[in-house]
Design an enzyme around this catalytic site. Sequence first.
Site, PDB file in Angstrom:
ATOM      1  N   ASP A  89       0.852  -1.185   0.000  1.00  0.00           N
ATOM      2  CA  ASP A  89       0.000   0.000   0.000  1.00  0.00           C
ATOM      3  C   ASP A  89       0.887   1.234   0.000  1.00  0.00           C
ATOM      4  O   ASP A  89       2.081   1.169   0.268  1.00  0.00           O
ATOM      5  CB  ASP A  89      -0.974   0.000   1.174  1.00  0.00           C
ATOM      6  CG  ASP A  89      -0.282  -0.088   2.527  1.00  0.00           C
ATOM      7  OD1 ASP A  89       0.944   0.096   2.580  1.00  0.00           O
ATOM      8  OD2 ASP A  89      -0.965  -0.340   3.528  1.00  0.00           O
ATOM      9  N   ASP A 262      -7.761  -7.672   1.071  1.00  0.00           N
ATOM     10  CA  ASP A 262      -6.807  -7.786   2.175  1.00  0.00           C
ATOM     11  C   ASP A 262      -7.492  -7.302   3.433  1.00  0.00           C
ATOM     12  O   ASP A 262      -8.416  -6.487   3.368  1.00  0.00           O
ATOM     13  CB  ASP A 262      -5.548  -6.941   1.928  1.00  0.00           C
ATOM     14  CG  ASP A 262      -5.769  -5.479   2.294  1.00  0.00           C
ATOM     15  OD1 ASP A 262      -5.400  -5.069   3.417  1.00  0.00           O
ATOM     16  OD2 ASP A 262      -6.360  -4.739   1.475  1.00  0.00           O
TER      17      ASP A 262
END
Length: 371
Positions: A89, A262
Amino acid sequence: MTFELLATDGKARRGRLTFPRGVVETPAFMPVGTYGTVKGMLPRDIEAIGAQIILGNTFHLWLRPGTEVIRRHGDLHDFMQWHGPILTDSGGFQVFSLGALRKIREEGVYFASPVDGAKVFMGPEESMRVQRDLGSDVVMIFDECTPYPADEEVARRSMELSLRWAGRSKIAHEGNPAALFGIVQGGMHEDLRLRSLDGLEEIGFDGLAIGGLSVGEPKEEMIRVLDFLPPRLPADKPRYLMGVGKPEDLVEGVRRGIDMFDCVMPTRNARNGHLFVDSGVLKIRNAVHRHDESPLDPACDCHTCKHFSRAYLHHLDKCGEMLGSMLNTIHNLRHYQRLMTGLREAIQQGKLAAFVDTFYARRGLPVPPLT
Protein backbone atom coordinates in the site's frame (compact mmCIF):
# COMPACT_ATOMS: atom_id res chain seq x y z
CA MET A 1 1.80 -8.31 -14.64
CA THR A 2 -0.88 -9.87 -16.81
CA PHE A 3 -4.51 -10.52 -15.92
CA GLU A 4 -6.67 -13.20 -17.52
CA LEU A 5 -10.42 -13.47 -16.98
CA LEU A 6 -11.08 -17.22 -17.01
CA ALA A 7 -14.77 -17.51 -16.09
CA THR A 8 -17.74 -15.54 -14.80
CA ASP A 9 -20.87 -16.45 -12.86
CA GLY A 10 -23.24 -13.51 -12.70
CA LYS A 11 -21.07 -10.57 -11.65
CA ALA A 12 -18.47 -12.83 -10.02
CA ARG A 13 -15.15 -13.34 -11.80
CA ARG A 14 -12.56 -16.11 -11.82
CA GLY A 15 -9.20 -14.85 -13.01
CA ARG A 16 -5.44 -15.22 -12.93
CA LEU A 17 -2.69 -12.69 -12.23
CA THR A 18 0.76 -13.60 -13.52
CA PHE A 19 3.88 -11.96 -12.12
CA PRO A 20 7.57 -12.72 -12.65
CA ARG A 21 7.55 -14.05 -9.06
CA GLY A 22 4.48 -16.25 -9.38
CA VAL A 23 0.84 -16.76 -10.29
CA VAL A 24 -2.12 -15.55 -8.23
CA GLU A 25 -5.49 -17.21 -8.81
CA THR A 26 -8.40 -14.84 -8.22
CA PRO A 27 -10.55 -14.11 -6.30
CA ALA A 28 -7.64 -13.90 -3.85
CA PHE A 29 -7.17 -12.89 -0.23
CA MET A 30 -3.84 -11.30 0.71
CA PRO A 31 -2.59 -11.78 4.30
CA VAL A 32 -1.28 -8.52 5.74
CA GLY A 33 2.42 -8.32 6.60
CA THR A 34 2.59 -4.80 8.00
CA TYR A 35 6.20 -4.79 9.23
CA GLY A 36 7.61 -7.33 6.79
CA THR A 37 6.00 -10.23 8.61
CA VAL A 38 2.56 -11.75 8.73
CA LYS A 39 2.26 -11.78 12.53
CA GLY A 40 2.97 -15.19 14.01
CA MET A 41 3.79 -16.80 10.65
CA LEU A 42 7.04 -18.06 9.15
CA PRO A 43 7.26 -17.62 5.37
CA ARG A 44 6.89 -21.39 4.99
CA ASP A 45 3.68 -21.22 7.05
CA ILE A 46 2.28 -18.54 4.74
CA GLU A 47 2.97 -20.77 1.78
CA ALA A 48 1.50 -23.82 3.55
CA ILE A 49 -1.86 -22.16 4.20
CA GLY A 50 -2.18 -21.44 0.48
CA ALA A 51 -1.47 -17.72 0.26
CA GLN A 52 -0.14 -16.71 -3.16
CA ILE A 53 0.47 -13.01 -2.50
CA ILE A 54 0.86 -10.91 0.65
CA LEU A 55 0.58 -7.23 1.50
CA GLY A 56 3.39 -5.07 2.88
CA ASN A 57 3.06 -1.64 4.46
CA THR A 58 5.05 1.10 2.75
CA PHE A 59 4.53 3.64 5.53
CA HIS A 60 5.73 1.49 8.41
CA LEU A 61 8.64 -0.11 6.53
CA TRP A 62 9.80 3.32 5.38
CA LEU A 63 9.89 4.61 8.96
CA ARG A 64 11.38 1.41 10.40
CA PRO A 65 13.77 -0.16 9.51
CA GLY A 66 14.02 2.16 6.48
CA THR A 67 14.60 1.29 2.85
CA GLU A 68 18.39 1.62 3.16
CA VAL A 69 18.41 -1.40 5.51
CA ILE A 70 16.07 -3.40 3.29
CA ARG A 71 18.00 -2.59 0.11
CA ARG A 72 21.20 -4.02 1.61
CA HIS A 73 19.44 -7.39 1.51
CA GLY A 74 18.20 -6.86 -2.05
CA ASP A 75 14.55 -5.94 -1.58
CA LEU A 76 11.62 -6.73 0.73
CA HIS A 77 11.31 -10.28 -0.63
CA ASP A 78 14.92 -11.00 0.33
CA PHE A 79 14.63 -9.16 3.64
CA MET A 80 11.64 -11.19 4.86
CA GLN A 81 12.37 -14.36 2.85
CA TRP A 82 9.00 -14.43 1.09
CA HIS A 83 9.62 -14.99 -2.60
CA GLY A 84 6.08 -14.80 -3.92
CA PRO A 85 4.42 -11.57 -5.11
CA ILE A 86 4.00 -8.65 -2.69
CA LEU A 87 1.53 -5.78 -2.97
CA THR A 88 2.47 -2.66 -1.02
CA ASP A 89 0.00 0.00 0.00
CA SER A 90 1.11 3.57 -0.57
CA GLY A 91 0.98 4.85 2.99
CA GLY A 92 -2.09 6.99 2.34
CA PHE A 93 -4.36 5.09 4.73
CA GLN A 94 -1.77 5.11 7.53
CA VAL A 95 -1.35 8.86 7.12
CA PHE A 96 -5.15 9.19 7.24
CA SER A 97 -5.16 7.22 10.49
CA LEU A 98 -2.82 9.71 12.17
CA GLY A 99 -5.67 12.21 12.49
CA ALA A 100 -4.59 15.46 14.12
CA LEU A 101 -0.92 14.48 13.89
CA ARG A 102 -0.86 15.17 10.12
CA LYS A 103 -1.31 18.15 7.82
CA ILE A 104 -2.46 17.54 4.26
CA ARG A 105 -1.18 19.93 1.61
CA GLU A 106 -1.13 19.91 -2.19
CA GLU A 107 2.45 18.66 -2.23
CA GLY A 108 1.77 15.81 0.20
CA VAL A 109 1.40 15.16 3.91
CA TYR A 110 3.45 16.46 6.82
CA PHE A 111 3.21 14.45 10.02
CA ALA A 112 4.93 13.45 13.24
CA SER A 113 6.48 10.00 12.98
CA PRO A 114 4.68 7.52 15.25
CA VAL A 115 8.09 5.87 15.77
CA ASP A 116 10.08 8.76 17.27
CA GLY A 117 7.99 11.92 16.83
CA ALA A 118 10.27 13.35 14.14
CA LYS A 119 8.74 15.65 11.53
CA VAL A 120 8.31 13.70 8.29
CA PHE A 121 6.93 14.38 4.81
CA MET A 122 5.45 11.95 2.31
CA GLY A 123 4.02 12.76 -1.12
CA PRO A 124 3.35 10.75 -4.26
CA GLU A 125 6.98 10.86 -5.40
CA GLU A 126 8.29 9.68 -2.03
CA SER A 127 5.74 6.86 -1.89
CA MET A 128 6.64 5.66 -5.38
CA ARG A 129 10.37 5.78 -4.55
CA VAL A 130 9.90 3.76 -1.37
CA GLN A 131 7.78 1.13 -3.12
CA ARG A 132 10.38 0.89 -5.89
CA ASP A 133 13.08 0.34 -3.25
CA LEU A 134 10.94 -2.36 -1.62
CA GLY A 135 10.74 -4.24 -4.92
CA SER A 136 6.95 -4.40 -4.80
CA ASP A 137 5.16 -6.45 -7.43
CA VAL A 138 2.03 -4.29 -7.15
CA VAL A 139 2.47 -0.62 -6.26
CA MET A 140 -0.47 1.45 -5.02
CA ILE A 141 -0.80 5.13 -5.85
CA PHE A 142 -0.52 7.67 -3.05
CA ASP A 143 -4.00 8.91 -2.18
CA GLU A 144 -6.03 10.50 0.58
CA CYS A 145 -8.49 8.12 2.20
CA THR A 146 -11.77 10.04 2.41
CA PRO A 147 -13.07 10.00 6.00
CA TYR A 148 -16.52 8.82 7.04
CA PRO A 149 -18.81 10.60 7.35
CA ALA A 150 -17.92 13.22 4.73
CA ASP A 151 -20.36 15.59 3.07
CA GLU A 152 -20.20 15.98 -0.69
CA GLU A 153 -17.92 19.03 -0.63
CA VAL A 154 -15.36 17.41 1.68
CA ALA A 155 -15.47 14.19 -0.34
CA ARG A 156 -15.10 16.12 -3.60
CA ARG A 157 -12.00 18.02 -2.46
CA SER A 158 -10.45 14.81 -1.15
CA MET A 159 -11.22 12.92 -4.36
CA GLU A 160 -9.83 15.67 -6.58
CA LEU A 161 -6.62 15.85 -4.52
CA SER A 162 -6.26 12.07 -4.83
CA LEU A 163 -6.68 12.35 -8.61
CA ARG A 164 -3.91 14.94 -8.84
CA TRP A 165 -1.71 12.72 -6.68
CA ALA A 166 -2.60 9.77 -8.95
CA GLY A 167 -1.19 11.64 -11.94
CA ARG A 168 2.00 12.44 -10.05
CA SER A 169 2.25 8.81 -8.89
CA LYS A 170 2.01 7.61 -12.49
CA ILE A 171 4.82 9.94 -13.60
CA ALA A 172 7.04 9.00 -10.63
CA HIS A 173 6.44 5.29 -11.32
CA GLU A 174 7.86 5.49 -14.86
CA GLY A 175 10.61 2.95 -15.44
CA ASN A 176 9.42 0.64 -12.66
CA PRO A 177 8.36 -2.74 -14.14
CA ALA A 178 5.95 -3.38 -11.25
CA ALA A 179 2.20 -3.06 -11.77
CA LEU A 180 0.64 0.24 -10.64
CA PHE A 181 -2.93 0.32 -9.31
CA GLY A 182 -5.15 3.38 -9.06
CA ILE A 183 -7.57 3.86 -6.16
CA VAL A 184 -11.16 5.01 -6.68
CA GLN A 185 -12.23 7.46 -3.97
CA GLY A 186 -15.28 9.69 -3.50
CA GLY A 187 -16.75 8.56 -0.21
CA MET A 188 -20.34 7.32 -0.34
CA HIS A 189 -21.23 9.65 -3.23
CA GLU A 190 -21.86 7.81 -6.48
CA ASP A 191 -21.26 10.81 -8.74
CA LEU A 192 -17.86 11.44 -7.12
CA ARG A 193 -16.92 7.78 -7.42
CA LEU A 194 -17.68 7.98 -11.15
CA ARG A 195 -15.61 11.14 -11.56
CA SER A 196 -12.73 9.48 -9.73
CA LEU A 197 -13.00 6.40 -11.95
CA ASP A 198 -13.09 8.49 -15.13
CA GLY A 199 -10.01 10.43 -14.04
CA LEU A 200 -8.07 7.28 -13.18
CA GLU A 201 -8.95 5.64 -16.49
CA GLU A 202 -7.73 8.73 -18.32
CA ILE A 203 -4.37 8.49 -16.51
CA GLY A 204 -4.16 4.73 -17.10
CA PHE A 205 -3.37 2.02 -14.55
CA ASP A 206 -2.75 -1.73 -14.52
CA GLY A 207 -5.53 -2.36 -12.02
CA LEU A 208 -8.03 -0.43 -9.93
CA ALA A 209 -8.81 -0.54 -6.23
CA ILE A 210 -11.84 0.64 -4.30
CA GLY A 211 -10.66 2.70 -1.35
CA GLY A 212 -12.49 4.57 1.37
CA LEU A 213 -14.57 1.63 2.59
CA SER A 214 -14.36 -0.17 5.93
CA VAL A 215 -13.65 3.21 7.55
CA GLY A 216 -16.61 3.20 9.94
CA GLU A 217 -19.53 3.29 7.52
CA PRO A 218 -22.57 1.04 8.11
CA LYS A 219 -22.51 -2.28 6.28
CA GLU A 220 -25.45 -1.14 4.16
CA GLU A 221 -23.44 1.82 2.85
CA MET A 222 -20.52 -0.39 1.88
CA ILE A 223 -22.82 -2.78 0.03
CA ARG A 224 -24.49 0.13 -1.75
CA VAL A 225 -21.11 1.26 -3.13
CA LEU A 226 -20.26 -2.33 -4.10
CA ASP A 227 -23.58 -2.73 -5.90
CA PHE A 228 -22.87 0.42 -7.87
CA LEU A 229 -19.14 0.61 -8.57
CA PRO A 230 -17.57 -2.74 -9.59
CA PRO A 231 -19.74 -3.23 -12.72
CA ARG A 232 -18.39 0.10 -13.97
CA LEU A 233 -14.73 -0.85 -13.51
CA PRO A 234 -12.90 -2.06 -16.65
CA ALA A 235 -13.50 -5.78 -17.16
CA ASP A 236 -9.96 -6.47 -18.38
CA LYS A 237 -8.22 -5.26 -15.21
CA PRO A 238 -8.10 -6.66 -11.67
CA ARG A 239 -10.39 -5.12 -9.05
CA TYR A 240 -9.13 -4.79 -5.49
CA LEU A 241 -11.31 -4.00 -2.45
CA MET A 242 -8.99 -2.52 0.16
CA GLY A 243 -9.15 -3.40 3.86
CA VAL A 244 -12.24 -5.65 3.77
CA GLY A 245 -12.97 -7.79 5.81
CA LYS A 246 -15.06 -10.57 7.38
CA PRO A 247 -15.69 -13.83 5.52
CA GLU A 248 -19.21 -12.60 4.74
CA ASP A 249 -17.73 -9.40 3.28
CA LEU A 250 -15.45 -11.41 1.01
CA VAL A 251 -18.37 -13.48 -0.25
CA GLU A 252 -20.44 -10.36 -0.92
CA GLY A 253 -17.50 -8.68 -2.64
CA VAL A 254 -16.93 -11.68 -4.89
CA ARG A 255 -20.64 -11.82 -5.75
CA ARG A 256 -20.26 -8.23 -6.96
CA GLY A 257 -17.16 -8.74 -9.09
CA ILE A 258 -14.19 -8.09 -6.76
CA ASP A 259 -10.95 -9.99 -7.47
CA MET A 260 -8.60 -9.10 -4.59
CA PHE A 261 -8.97 -8.50 -0.85
CA ASP A 262 -6.81 -7.79 2.18
CA CYS A 263 -7.59 -7.30 5.85
CA VAL A 264 -5.90 -7.64 9.24
CA MET A 265 -9.02 -9.31 10.67
CA PRO A 266 -7.96 -12.98 10.46
CA THR A 267 -4.58 -12.33 12.09
CA ARG A 268 -5.79 -9.75 14.64
CA ASN A 269 -8.79 -11.83 15.64
CA ALA A 270 -6.57 -14.90 15.99
CA ARG A 271 -4.50 -13.12 18.63
CA ASN A 272 -7.72 -12.28 20.49
CA GLY A 273 -9.01 -15.85 20.42
CA HIS A 274 -11.72 -15.23 17.82
CA LEU A 275 -11.46 -18.08 15.33
CA PHE A 276 -13.34 -18.46 12.07
CA VAL A 277 -15.10 -21.77 11.44
CA ASP A 278 -17.65 -22.81 8.85
CA SER A 279 -20.49 -22.12 11.30
CA GLY A 280 -19.27 -18.60 12.12
CA VAL A 281 -16.94 -17.50 14.93
CA LEU A 282 -15.61 -19.65 17.77
CA LYS A 283 -14.29 -17.86 20.89
CA ILE A 284 -11.57 -20.18 22.10
CA ARG A 285 -11.07 -18.47 25.47
CA ASN A 286 -14.63 -19.33 26.57
CA ALA A 287 -14.71 -21.91 29.38
CA VAL A 288 -16.87 -24.30 27.36
CA HIS A 289 -13.72 -25.34 25.44
CA ARG A 290 -11.67 -26.28 28.51
CA HIS A 291 -12.26 -30.03 28.12
CA ASP A 292 -13.14 -30.14 24.42
CA GLU A 293 -10.98 -32.70 22.62
CA SER A 294 -12.36 -31.90 19.15
CA PRO A 295 -10.51 -29.82 16.54
CA LEU A 296 -11.48 -26.22 15.90
CA ASP A 297 -13.20 -27.12 12.65
CA PRO A 298 -13.47 -30.75 11.48
CA ALA A 299 -13.74 -29.50 7.88
CA CYS A 300 -10.42 -27.62 8.06
CA ASP A 301 -7.16 -29.15 6.83
CA CYS A 302 -4.77 -26.70 8.52
CA HIS A 303 -1.89 -27.83 10.75
CA THR A 304 -3.73 -26.57 13.84
CA CYS A 305 -6.93 -28.49 13.16
CA LYS A 306 -5.08 -31.67 12.18
CA HIS A 307 -2.93 -31.81 15.33
CA PHE A 308 -4.44 -29.86 18.25
CA SER A 309 -7.65 -29.83 20.26
CA ARG A 310 -9.84 -26.94 21.30
CA ALA A 311 -8.88 -27.72 24.90
CA TYR A 312 -5.18 -27.25 24.12
CA LEU A 313 -5.79 -23.99 22.26
CA HIS A 314 -7.97 -22.79 25.15
CA HIS A 315 -5.13 -23.65 27.56
CA LEU A 316 -2.56 -21.75 25.49
CA ASP A 317 -4.83 -18.73 25.31
CA LYS A 318 -5.43 -18.69 29.06
CA CYS A 319 -1.68 -18.91 29.70
CA GLY A 320 -0.87 -16.18 27.20
CA GLU A 321 1.48 -18.52 25.33
CA MET A 322 2.67 -17.16 21.97
CA LEU A 323 2.17 -20.59 20.41
CA GLY A 324 -1.55 -20.11 20.89
CA SER A 325 -1.57 -16.98 18.75
CA MET A 326 0.56 -18.72 16.13
CA LEU A 327 -1.71 -21.76 15.87
CA ASN A 328 -4.80 -19.56 15.85
CA THR A 329 -3.32 -17.46 13.05
CA ILE A 330 -2.48 -20.51 10.95
CA HIS A 331 -6.09 -21.63 11.27
CA ASN A 332 -7.73 -18.28 10.55
CA LEU A 333 -5.61 -17.61 7.47
CA ARG A 334 -6.18 -21.14 6.18
CA HIS A 335 -9.93 -20.64 6.70
CA TYR A 336 -9.78 -17.55 4.49
CA GLN A 337 -7.76 -19.35 1.82
CA ARG A 338 -10.17 -22.31 1.85
CA LEU A 339 -13.03 -19.86 1.40
CA MET A 340 -11.34 -18.26 -1.61
CA THR A 341 -10.58 -21.66 -3.13
CA GLY A 342 -14.23 -22.63 -2.75
CA LEU A 343 -15.36 -19.39 -4.37
CA ARG A 344 -12.97 -19.85 -7.29
CA GLU A 345 -14.15 -23.41 -7.90
CA ALA A 346 -17.81 -22.42 -7.64
CA ILE A 347 -17.41 -19.63 -10.19
CA GLN A 348 -15.47 -21.93 -12.52
CA GLN A 349 -18.26 -24.52 -12.34
CA GLY A 350 -21.11 -22.00 -12.58
CA LYS A 351 -22.33 -23.00 -9.11
CA LEU A 352 -21.72 -19.82 -7.11
CA ALA A 353 -25.35 -19.43 -6.01
CA ALA A 354 -25.33 -22.92 -4.46
CA PHE A 355 -21.99 -22.19 -2.75
CA VAL A 356 -23.37 -18.95 -1.29
CA ASP A 357 -26.54 -20.70 -0.10
CA THR A 358 -24.47 -23.31 1.74
CA PHE A 359 -22.09 -20.69 3.16
CA TYR A 360 -24.90 -18.75 4.82
CA ALA A 361 -26.92 -21.84 5.81
CA ARG A 362 -23.97 -23.10 7.86
CA ARG A 363 -23.99 -19.80 9.72
CA GLY A 364 -27.75 -19.81 10.22
CA LEU A 365 -28.05 -16.60 8.20
CA PRO A 366 -30.26 -15.61 5.26
CA VAL A 367 -28.59 -14.96 1.92
CA PRO A 368 -28.37 -11.16 1.39
CA PRO A 369 -30.12 -9.90 -1.73
CA LEU A 370 -28.01 -9.16 -4.79
CA THR A 371 -29.14 -6.25 -6.94
